[in-house]
Design an enzyme around this catalytic site. Structure first.
Site, PDB file in Angstrom:
ATOM      1  N   LYS A   1     113.339  92.786   2.821  1.00 33.16           N
ATOM      2  CA  LYS A   1     113.096  91.909   1.663  1.00 33.16           C
ATOM      3  C   LYS A   1     113.495  92.613   0.375  1.00 33.16           C
ATOM      4  CE  LYS A   1     109.079  92.312   0.089  1.00 33.16           C
ATOM      5  NZ  LYS A   1     108.244  92.979  -0.912  1.00 33.16           N
TER       6      LYS A   1
ATOM      7  N   LYS B   1     110.812  98.709  -9.787  1.00 28.66           N
ATOM      8  CA  LYS B   1     110.427  98.811  -8.371  1.00 28.66           C
ATOM      9  C   LYS B   1     111.637  98.599  -7.450  1.00 28.66           C
ATOM     10  CE  LYS B   1     107.980  98.713  -4.543  1.00 28.66           C
ATOM     11  NZ  LYS B   1     107.344  99.875  -3.916  1.00 28.66           N
TER      12      LYS B   1
HETATM   13  P1  NAP Z   1     100.674  93.413   4.544  1.00 20.92           P
HETATM   14  O1  NAP Z   1      99.938  94.495   5.268  1.00 20.92           O
HETATM   15  O2  NAP Z   1     101.440  92.408   5.310  1.00 20.92           O
HETATM   16  O3  NAP Z   1      99.607  92.681   3.602  1.00 20.92           O
HETATM   17  C1  NAP Z   1      99.807  91.434   2.994  1.00 20.92           C
HETATM   18  C2  NAP Z   1      98.518  90.653   3.129  1.00 20.92           C
HETATM   19  O4  NAP Z   1      98.632  89.433   2.420  1.00 20.92           O
HETATM   20  C3  NAP Z   1      98.205  90.306   4.586  1.00 20.92           C
HETATM   21  O5  NAP Z   1      96.899  90.755   4.897  1.00 20.92           O
HETATM   22  C4  NAP Z   1      98.326  88.785   4.607  1.00 20.92           C
HETATM   23  O6  NAP Z   1      97.414  88.166   5.487  1.00 20.92           O
HETATM   24  C5  NAP Z   1      97.988  88.434   3.189  1.00 20.92           C
HETATM   25  N1  NAP Z   1      98.494  87.120   2.794  1.00 20.92           N
HETATM   26  C6  NAP Z   1      99.748  86.631   2.941  1.00 20.92           C
HETATM   27  N2  NAP Z   1      99.823  85.402   2.415  1.00 20.92           N
HETATM   28  C7  NAP Z   1      98.586  85.109   1.950  1.00 20.92           C
HETATM   29  C8  NAP Z   1      98.028  83.988   1.293  1.00 20.92           C
HETATM   30  N3  NAP Z   1      98.774  82.899   1.034  1.00 20.92           N
HETATM   31  N4  NAP Z   1      96.722  84.028   0.945  1.00 20.92           N
HETATM   32  C9  NAP Z   1      95.971  85.113   1.211  1.00 20.92           C
HETATM   33  N5  NAP Z   1      96.433  86.220   1.827  1.00 20.92           N
HETATM   34  C10 NAP Z   1      97.737  86.212   2.183  1.00 20.92           C
HETATM   35  O7  NAP Z   1     101.687  94.056   3.496  1.00 20.92           O
HETATM   36  P2  NAP Z   1     101.527  95.383   2.621  1.00 20.92           P
HETATM   37  O8  NAP Z   1     102.238  96.492   3.314  1.00 20.92           O
HETATM   38  O9  NAP Z   1     100.119  95.551   2.166  1.00 20.92           O
HETATM   39  O10 NAP Z   1     102.480  94.975   1.378  1.00 20.92           O
HETATM   40  C11 NAP Z   1     102.053  94.094   0.349  1.00 20.92           C
HETATM   41  C12 NAP Z   1     103.032  94.196  -0.815  1.00 20.92           C
HETATM   42  O11 NAP Z   1     103.047  95.555  -1.284  1.00 20.92           O
HETATM   43  C13 NAP Z   1     104.476  93.830  -0.447  1.00 20.92           C
HETATM   44  O12 NAP Z   1     105.080  93.157  -1.514  1.00 20.92           O
HETATM   45  C14 NAP Z   1     105.119  95.202  -0.232  1.00 20.92           C
HETATM   46  O13 NAP Z   1     106.513  95.145  -0.450  1.00 20.92           O
HETATM   47  C15 NAP Z   1     104.374  96.042  -1.256  1.00 20.92           C
HETATM   48  N6  NAP Z   1     104.284  97.482  -0.972  1.00 20.92           N
HETATM   49  C16 NAP Z   1     103.923  97.933   0.267  1.00 20.92           C
HETATM   50  C17 NAP Z   1     103.835  99.312   0.498  1.00 20.92           C
HETATM   51  C18 NAP Z   1     103.470  99.879   1.857  1.00 20.92           C
HETATM   52  O14 NAP Z   1     103.642 101.101   2.060  1.00 20.92           O
HETATM   53  N7  NAP Z   1     102.953  99.100   2.802  1.00 20.92           N
HETATM   54  C19 NAP Z   1     104.107 100.225  -0.541  1.00 20.92           C
HETATM   55  C20 NAP Z   1     104.431  99.717  -1.792  1.00 20.92           C
HETATM   56  C21 NAP Z   1     104.516  98.362  -2.006  1.00 20.92           C
HETATM   57  P3  NAP Z   1      97.664  88.036   7.081  1.00 20.92           P
HETATM   58  O15 NAP Z   1      96.869  89.140   7.661  1.00 20.92           O
HETATM   59  O16 NAP Z   1      97.153  86.680   7.437  1.00 20.92           O
HETATM   60  O17 NAP Z   1      99.145  88.172   7.317  1.00 20.92           O
END
Ligand code: NAP
Length: 291
Positions: free
Chosen positions: A237, A169
């Site tokens: 990150k 990744k």
């Molecule tokens: P995101 O929208 O910020 O989602 C992360 C979620 O985790 C948020 O809803 C957050 O809640 C929740 N969270 C954080 N800490 C927590 C805890 N201690 N307990 C429970 N919930 C918690 O991010 P995302 O874009 O989905 O990305 C998530 C992961 O996937 C990352 O590692 C990213 O690098 C990877 N990724 C993302 C994409 C993309 O296109 N977005 C593609 C591939 C991989 P809050 O609402 O309270 O902040």
């Protein structure tokens, strides 16, 4: 069918959890901001007020959290203490390979099983259950997770032992960031020449310059639409993960270093919450214009 505790219902986790419901699994979701469990519940899943409540009775614990400290805190501070022996932990988050390896060892020492299964394909891939999933873990654990992985992804490949998925990744994130930076430069270059930008993008997409990045990001750059998607903060990150993992292996990655600086500059300019296609704004600034 499994009972799946799904922690982290953000841009990626929310649609993935709903696809697991559609595939027939009993999904109990938990998110730090509780209102994000609503779409899952509307889709037939259940909401839990805490990680412990979600994990109670689950065969599988799926995580889709932002970063290494989040995954470490949720696992070592909560999941490891309450999960039943034999529970399979599937970490979809993108975190450091060394942290993934360490957590898998800790899980094993507690009679739990853990695989790393970071994904690529972006928000569209999550919404269409068309993710590419790079899986690290023991053969039997990956086989057990296969039905869940197939419910959210179309390209699922077991790439090695625990942590190996995160290493692949990191390479993915380097390639994507480099592609976005070059696409942004090409569009600024074409614009300076007064080129017909939609025509240029169309023909570039049919040749060797064509890519998923060009298909998904060129129009957004032309429209100035930088709503996330994949946030610059998260790609920052990931570039940190790339540079640290390259350094620890003694690998020289000069383009990665440059692209990491461009991502950092985008963040420093206040664009951390925008989609990573906002690298176009940094290239615009470098050229003396206001995005
Ligand atoms: P995101 O929208 O910020 O989602 C992360 C979620 O985790 C948020 O809803 C957050 O809640 C929740 N969270 C954080 N800490 C927590 C805890 N201690 N307990 C429970 N919930 C918690 O991010 P995302 O874009 O989905 O990305 C998530 C992961 O996937 C990352 O590692 C990213 O690098 C990877 N990724 C993302 C994409 C993309 O296109 N977005 C593609 C591939 C991989 P809050 O609402 O309270 O902040």
């Amino acid at each position: 069918m499994s009972t799946v505790a799904f922690v982290g219902l953000g841009i990626m986790g929310d649609p993935m959890a709903r696809h697991l419901v559609a595939a027939g699994h009993d999904v109990v979701g938990h998110n730090r901001s509780p209102e994000k469990t609503r779409p899952l519940v509307d889709a037939g899943g259940r909401a839990a007020g805490s990680v412990a409540e979600a994990v109670d009775g689950a065969d599988v614990v799926a995580l889709m959290l932002p970063d290494s400290p989040d995954v470490t805190e949720v696992l070592t501070g909560q999941v490891f203490d309450v999960a039943a022996p034999g529970t399979l932990i599937v970490d979809f988050s993108t975190i450091r390979p060394d942290v993934a390896r360490d957590l898998a060892e800790q899980a094993q020492a507690r009679g739990l099983r853990m695989i790393d299964a970071p994904v690529s394909g972006g928000q569209a891939g999550a919404e269409n259950a068309a993710l590419s999933i790079m899986v690290g873990g023991a053969e039997a654990d990956v086989a057990d997770a296969r039905p869940l992985l197939d419910a959210v992804g179309t390209t699922v490949v077991h790439v090695g032992p625990p942590g190996a998925g995160q290493t692949v990744k990191a390479a993915n994130q380097l390639i994507v960031a480099g592609n976005i930076a070059l696409l942004a430069e090409a569009l600024v270059f074409l614009e300076a020449h007064g080129a017909d930008l939609p025509a240029a993008v169309e023909v570039l997409g049919g040749g060797l310059a064509g890519s998923a990045v060009l298909n998904q990001k060129a129009q957004r750059m032309l429209d100035g639409d930088f709503a996330p998607g994949f946030r610059i903060d998260l790609h920052h990150k990931d570039m940190g993960i790339v540079s640290e993992a390259a350094r620890s292996a003694g690998v020289v990655t000069p383009v990665a270093a440059l692209v990491a600086q461009l991502v950092a500059a985008t963040r420093a300019a206040g664009d951390g919450g925008l989609d990573h296609s906002a690298l176009h704004r940094t290239v615009t600034r470098l050229n003396g214009d206001t995005p």
